[in-house]
Design an enzyme around this catalytic site. Structure first.
Site, PDB file in Angstrom:
ATOM      1  N   LYS A 139       0.832  -1.203   0.000  1.00  0.00           N
ATOM      2  CA  LYS A 139       0.000   0.000   0.000  1.00  0.00           C
ATOM      3  C   LYS A 139       0.876   1.266   0.000  1.00  0.00           C
ATOM      4  O   LYS A 139       2.096   1.187   0.233  1.00  0.00           O
ATOM      5  CB  LYS A 139      -0.924  -0.039   1.216  1.00  0.00           C
ATOM      6  CG  LYS A 139      -1.920  -1.211   1.189  1.00  0.00           C
ATOM      7  CD  LYS A 139      -2.791  -1.184   2.442  1.00  0.00           C
ATOM      8  CE  LYS A 139      -3.732  -2.371   2.487  1.00  0.00           C
ATOM      9  NZ  LYS A 139      -4.624  -2.318   3.675  1.00  0.00           N
TER      10      LYS A 139
ATOM     11  N   TYR B 216     -12.147  -2.876  -2.935  1.00  0.00           N
ATOM     12  CA  TYR B 216     -12.669  -2.873  -1.564  1.00  0.00           C
ATOM     13  C   TYR B 216     -14.193  -2.879  -1.520  1.00  0.00           C
ATOM     14  O   TYR B 216     -14.784  -2.469  -0.520  1.00  0.00           O
ATOM     15  CB  TYR B 216     -12.096  -1.676  -0.792  1.00  0.00           C
ATOM     16  CG  TYR B 216     -10.661  -1.897  -0.347  1.00  0.00           C
ATOM     17  CD1 TYR B 216     -10.327  -2.952   0.501  1.00  0.00           C
ATOM     18  CD2 TYR B 216      -9.634  -1.049  -0.767  1.00  0.00           C
ATOM     19  CE1 TYR B 216      -9.019  -3.166   0.911  1.00  0.00           C
ATOM     20  CE2 TYR B 216      -8.317  -1.261  -0.354  1.00  0.00           C
ATOM     21  CZ  TYR B 216      -8.027  -2.321   0.490  1.00  0.00           C
ATOM     22  OH  TYR B 216      -6.726  -2.537   0.909  1.00  0.00           O
TER      23      TYR B 216
ATOM     24  N   ASN C  17      -1.711  -0.141   7.336  1.00  0.00           N
ATOM     25  CA  ASN C  17      -1.179  -1.480   7.649  1.00  0.00           C
ATOM     26  C   ASN C  17      -0.357  -2.097   6.514  1.00  0.00           C
ATOM     27  O   ASN C  17      -0.201  -3.310   6.428  1.00  0.00           O
ATOM     28  CB  ASN C  17      -2.295  -2.401   8.152  1.00  0.00           C
ATOM     29  CG  ASN C  17      -3.353  -2.644   7.105  1.00  0.00           C
ATOM     30  OD1 ASN C  17      -3.198  -2.232   5.957  1.00  0.00           O
ATOM     31  ND2 ASN C  17      -4.417  -3.323   7.477  1.00  0.00           N
TER      32      ASN C  17
ATOM     33  N   HIS D  86      -1.732  -5.405   1.430  1.00  0.00           N
ATOM     34  CA  HIS D  86      -2.957  -6.190   1.253  1.00  0.00           C
ATOM     35  C   HIS D  86      -2.586  -7.599   0.801  1.00  0.00           C
ATOM     36  O   HIS D  86      -1.662  -7.770   0.004  1.00  0.00           O
ATOM     37  CB  HIS D  86      -3.849  -5.556   0.181  1.00  0.00           C
ATOM     38  CG  HIS D  86      -4.942  -6.478  -0.265  1.00  0.00           C
ATOM     39  ND1 HIS D  86      -6.116  -6.620   0.432  1.00  0.00           N
ATOM     40  CD2 HIS D  86      -5.025  -7.354  -1.302  1.00  0.00           C
ATOM     41  CE1 HIS D  86      -6.871  -7.536  -0.157  1.00  0.00           C
ATOM     42  NE2 HIS D  86      -6.234  -7.992  -1.213  1.00  0.00           N
TER      43      HIS D  86
ATOM     44  N   GLU E 197      -9.257 -11.096  -7.443  1.00  0.00           N
ATOM     45  CA  GLU E 197      -8.373  -9.927  -7.336  1.00  0.00           C
ATOM     46  C   GLU E 197      -7.280  -9.950  -8.406  1.00  0.00           C
ATOM     47  O   GLU E 197      -6.945  -8.904  -8.973  1.00  0.00           O
ATOM     48  CB  GLU E 197      -7.780  -9.860  -5.926  1.00  0.00           C
ATOM     49  CG  GLU E 197      -8.849  -9.536  -4.889  1.00  0.00           C
ATOM     50  CD  GLU E 197      -8.356  -9.490  -3.448  1.00  0.00           C
ATOM     51  OE1 GLU E 197      -9.156  -9.097  -2.587  1.00  0.00           O
ATOM     52  OE2 GLU E 197      -7.196  -9.882  -3.178  1.00  0.00           O
TER      53      GLU E 197
HETATM   54  P1  ADP Z   1      -7.264  -7.302   5.730  1.00  0.00           P
HETATM   55  O1  ADP Z   1      -6.549  -6.244   4.905  1.00  0.00           O
HETATM   56  O2  ADP Z   1      -6.414  -7.777   6.887  1.00  0.00           O
HETATM   57  O3  ADP Z   1      -7.825  -8.425   4.891  1.00  0.00           O
HETATM   58  P2  ADP Z   1     -10.004  -6.273   6.018  1.00  0.00           P
HETATM   59  O4  ADP Z   1     -10.388  -6.963   4.755  1.00  0.00           O
HETATM   60  O5  ADP Z   1     -10.868  -6.452   7.236  1.00  0.00           O
HETATM   61  O6  ADP Z   1      -8.505  -6.583   6.448  1.00  0.00           O
HETATM   62  O7  ADP Z   1      -9.978  -4.695   5.759  1.00  0.00           O
HETATM   63  C1  ADP Z   1      -9.431  -4.182   4.566  1.00  0.00           C
HETATM   64  C2  ADP Z   1      -8.634  -2.962   4.875  1.00  0.00           C
HETATM   65  O8  ADP Z   1      -9.494  -1.931   5.343  1.00  0.00           O
HETATM   66  C3  ADP Z   1      -7.600  -3.129   5.993  1.00  0.00           C
HETATM   67  O9  ADP Z   1      -6.410  -3.707   5.553  1.00  0.00           O
HETATM   68  C4  ADP Z   1      -7.397  -1.695   6.438  1.00  0.00           C
HETATM   69  O10 ADP Z   1      -6.525  -0.998   5.532  1.00  0.00           O
HETATM   70  C5  ADP Z   1      -8.788  -1.116   6.277  1.00  0.00           C
HETATM   71  N1  ADP Z   1      -9.520  -1.158   7.547  1.00  0.00           N
HETATM   72  C6  ADP Z   1     -10.123  -2.221   8.105  1.00  0.00           C
HETATM   73  N2  ADP Z   1     -10.688  -1.900   9.262  1.00  0.00           N
HETATM   74  C7  ADP Z   1     -10.453  -0.567   9.445  1.00  0.00           C
HETATM   75  C8  ADP Z   1     -10.777   0.380  10.452  1.00  0.00           C
HETATM   76  N3  ADP Z   1     -11.463   0.036  11.510  1.00  0.00           N
HETATM   77  N4  ADP Z   1     -10.340   1.647  10.281  1.00  0.00           N
HETATM   78  C9  ADP Z   1      -9.639   2.015   9.200  1.00  0.00           C
HETATM   79  N5  ADP Z   1      -9.291   1.163   8.201  1.00  0.00           N
HETATM   80  C10 ADP Z   1      -9.693  -0.107   8.322  1.00  0.00           C
END
Ligand code: ADP
Length: 155
Positions: A15, A55, A118, A121, A132
């Site tokens: 990211k 997303y 974070n 992805h 994807e």
């Molecule tokens: P992952 O990336 O671990 O598969 P998710 O699919 O639950 O996680 O969420 C997608 C992305 O959305 C996360 O990687 C993060 O960047 C963002 N995200 C998820 N939850 C939150 C939150 N509570 N606040 C801000 N961003 C979030």
């Protein structure tokens, strides 16, 4: 005997925060040294349309607009990796969604502090990975090849 048909593929994207913080090499290294094979890679700015499609499952979540703005704000590294069990293994290497609770030794656990930043992805299941990969890459952008190390990675 390990068969080539056992190989699976996953979609990973470093990211904007991972790119801006100079972690591209460090992140790629973790998948490369684990023994997975890179089959697609591009450095790109993401369109709003692509970010929203990627997303889509989170469209109704309060963080969705901010997440899309973040993903399109600066370049990303989009990748496809191949290998035995790569979808689940990559999720382990990446760590939990929230870097504060992600285990040390994972990418998010080692380098992040905030759920909205974070770093990377990774597809969450084989079916999602296929969707994807098709969304981010054209077939001709993926390179099927066999690394010389293959016989030393699997029996
Ligand atoms: P992952 O990336 O671990 O598969 P998710 O699919 O639950 O996680 O969420 C997608 C992305 O959305 C996360 O990687 C993060 O960047 C963002 N995200 C998820 N939850 C939150 C939150 N509570 N606040 C801000 N961003 C979030």
């Amino acid at each position: 005997m390990f068969l080539e048909t056992d190989l699976e593929r996953t979609f990973l994207a470093i990211k904007p925060d991972g790119v801006q913080r100079g972690l591209v090499g460090e992140i790629i290294r973790r998948f490369e040294t684990k023994g997975f094979t890179l089959v697609g890679l591009k450095f790109m700015k993401v369109s709003k349309e692509l970010a929203e499609k990627h997303y889509d499952v989170h469209r109704e979540r309060p963080f969705f607009p901010g997440l899309v703005e973040f993903i399109i704000s600066s370049p990303v590294v989009a990748m496809v990796w191949e290998g035995e069990g790569v979808v689940a293994a990559a999720r382990k290497i990446i760590g939990a969604t929230n870097p504060l609770t992600a285990e040390p030794g994972t990418i998010r656990g080692d380098f992040g502090v905030n759920v909205g930043r974070n770093l990377i992805h990774g597809s969450d299941a084989q079916e999602t990975a296929q969707t994807e990969i098709a969304l981010w890459f054209k077939e001709e952008e993926l390179v099927a090849w066999q690394p010389h190390s293959a016989p030393w990675l699997s029996e």
